[in-house]
Design a protein around this motif. Structure first.
Motif, PDB file in Angstrom:
ATOM      1  N   SER A 109      -9.064  77.639  64.171  1.00 24.65           N
ATOM      2  CA  SER A 109     -10.119  78.294  63.401  1.00 24.65           C
ATOM      3  C   SER A 109     -11.407  78.351  64.215  1.00 24.65           C
ATOM      4  O   SER A 109     -12.083  79.389  64.252  1.00 24.65           O
ATOM      5  N   ASP A 110     -11.753  77.244  64.865  1.00 25.16           N
ATOM      6  CA  ASP A 110     -12.948  77.225  65.712  1.00 25.16           C
ATOM      7  C   ASP A 110     -12.803  78.199  66.872  1.00 25.16           C
ATOM      8  O   ASP A 110     -13.764  78.889  67.241  1.00 25.16           O
ATOM      9  N   ALA A 166      -7.979  69.869  73.838  1.00 24.34           N
ATOM     10  CA  ALA A 166      -7.940  69.097  72.588  1.00 24.34           C
ATOM     11  C   ALA A 166      -6.518  69.040  72.043  1.00 24.34           C
ATOM     12  O   ALA A 166      -6.065  67.992  71.556  1.00 24.34           O
ATOM     13  N   ASN A 167      -5.800  70.148  72.153  1.00 21.80           N
ATOM     14  CA  ASN A 167      -4.428  70.205  71.670  1.00 21.80           C
ATOM     15  C   ASN A 167      -3.519  69.285  72.492  1.00 21.80           C
ATOM     16  O   ASN A 167      -2.646  68.620  71.942  1.00 21.80           O
ATOM     17  N   ALA A 168      -3.734  69.227  73.797  1.00 18.55           N
ATOM     18  CA  ALA A 168      -2.942  68.338  74.656  1.00 18.55           C
ATOM     19  C   ALA A 168      -3.204  66.877  74.306  1.00 18.55           C
ATOM     20  O   ALA A 168      -2.275  66.060  74.274  1.00 18.55           O
ATOM     21  N   GLU A 169      -4.460  66.558  74.024  1.00 24.45           N
ATOM     22  CA  GLU A 169      -4.811  65.174  73.658  1.00 24.45           C
ATOM     23  C   GLU A 169      -4.165  64.781  72.339  1.00 24.45           C
ATOM     24  O   GLU A 169      -3.585  63.691  72.213  1.00 24.45           O
ATOM     25  N   VAL A 170      -4.243  65.671  71.361  1.00 22.29           N
ATOM     26  CA  VAL A 170      -3.633  65.400  70.052  1.00 22.29           C
ATOM     27  C   VAL A 170      -2.106  65.305  70.185  1.00 22.29           C
ATOM     28  O   VAL A 170      -1.469  64.455  69.550  1.00 22.29           O
ATOM     29  N   ALA A 171      -1.542  66.152  71.033  1.00 20.06           N
ATOM     30  CA  ALA A 171      -0.090  66.112  71.238  1.00 20.06           C
ATOM     31  C   ALA A 171       0.332  64.763  71.810  1.00 20.06           C
ATOM     32  O   ALA A 171       1.327  64.167  71.368  1.00 20.06           O
ATOM     33  N   THR A 210      -0.440  69.485  62.334  1.00 25.93           N
ATOM     34  CA  THR A 210      -0.582  70.910  61.996  1.00 25.93           C
ATOM     35  C   THR A 210      -1.982  71.218  61.488  1.00 25.93           C
ATOM     36  O   THR A 210      -2.600  72.213  61.896  1.00 25.93           O
ATOM     37  N   LYS A 211      -2.507  70.353  60.610  1.00 25.21           N
ATOM     38  CA  LYS A 211      -3.860  70.561  60.083  1.00 25.21           C
ATOM     39  C   LYS A 211      -4.897  70.529  61.203  1.00 25.21           C
ATOM     40  O   LYS A 211      -5.818  71.359  61.235  1.00 25.21           O
ATOM     41  N   ALA A 212      -4.757  69.573  62.119  1.00 24.29           N
ATOM     42  CA  ALA A 212      -5.712  69.476  63.233  1.00 24.29           C
ATOM     43  C   ALA A 212      -5.633  70.702  64.129  1.00 24.29           C
ATOM     44  O   ALA A 212      -6.663  71.242  64.564  1.00 24.29           O
ATOM     45  N   THR A 213      -4.414  71.170  64.385  1.00 29.20           N
ATOM     46  CA  THR A 213      -4.241  72.356  65.228  1.00 29.20           C
ATOM     47  C   THR A 213      -4.845  73.591  64.566  1.00 29.20           C
ATOM     48  O   THR A 213      -5.533  74.384  65.232  1.00 29.20           O
ATOM     49  N   LEU A 214      -4.603  73.746  63.282  1.00 30.31           N
ATOM     50  CA  LEU A 214      -5.164  74.903  62.577  1.00 30.31           C
ATOM     51  C   LEU A 214      -6.686  74.854  62.545  1.00 30.31           C
ATOM     52  O   LEU A 214      -7.358  75.896  62.663  1.00 30.31           O
TER      53      LEU A 214
END
Length: 147
Positions: free
Chosen positions: A66-67, A88-93, A58-62
């Motif tokens: 923000s960026d 980036a979100n797909a990679e983190v997921a 959640t922190k990484a997504t937020l």
């Protein structure tokens, strides 16, 4: 008139001839409590790790949102920011789903190990209880026949 027979004494004699070992029951309850404690520990550890992963995700997504939400000078920059966020979100997921899978695998392994251990312990206890009950019944039968 016929007098009704009192079975109380007979039942006391029968129950006295086959004593019940309460220590085995106490041992079974203690073993069950120990197993429950260990299984709860596995579940709570997994829940803690899962919550940690979720929080970091959640922190990484937020942070990435923000960026992405900052004002851009060119319209094309908005499309690039959205594309960067999505990739980036797909990679983190993918990373986080792999971490959740590892937690699930660890929980499964630990649970199977605990259940196998408990099964071996119960089998040993049952064998001992049956042997003791057989010995007690044999002794009671010998005592009853020698009277």
């Amino acid at each position: 008139m016929a007098k009704q027979q009192d079975f109380t004494t007979a039942m006391k004699d029968i129950m006295g001839a086959f004593p019940v070992d309460t220590k085995s029951m106490e041992g079974a309850f203690k073993n069950q409590a120990d197993l429950s404690e260990k299984l709860s520990g596995v579940a709570l550890d997994a829940a803690e790790k899962s919550a940690e992963i979720s929080s970091n995700w959640t922190k990484a997504t937020l942070a990435k949102l923000s960026d992405m939400s900052k004002a851009k000078t060119e319209p094309a920059d908005y499309a690039k920011a959205m594309t960067d966020f999505a990739s980036a979100n797909a990679e983190v997921a993918a990373e986080n789903m792999a971490a959740f899978a590892e937690i699930a695998k660890k929980v499964q392994t630990e649970t199977v190990e605990l259940m196998m251990s408990a099964g071996r312990d119960m089998q040993a206890e049952a064998t001992n209880a049956v042997k003791k009950a057989t010995d007690d019944a044999t002794a009671a039968a010998k005592k009853a026949t020698t009277k």
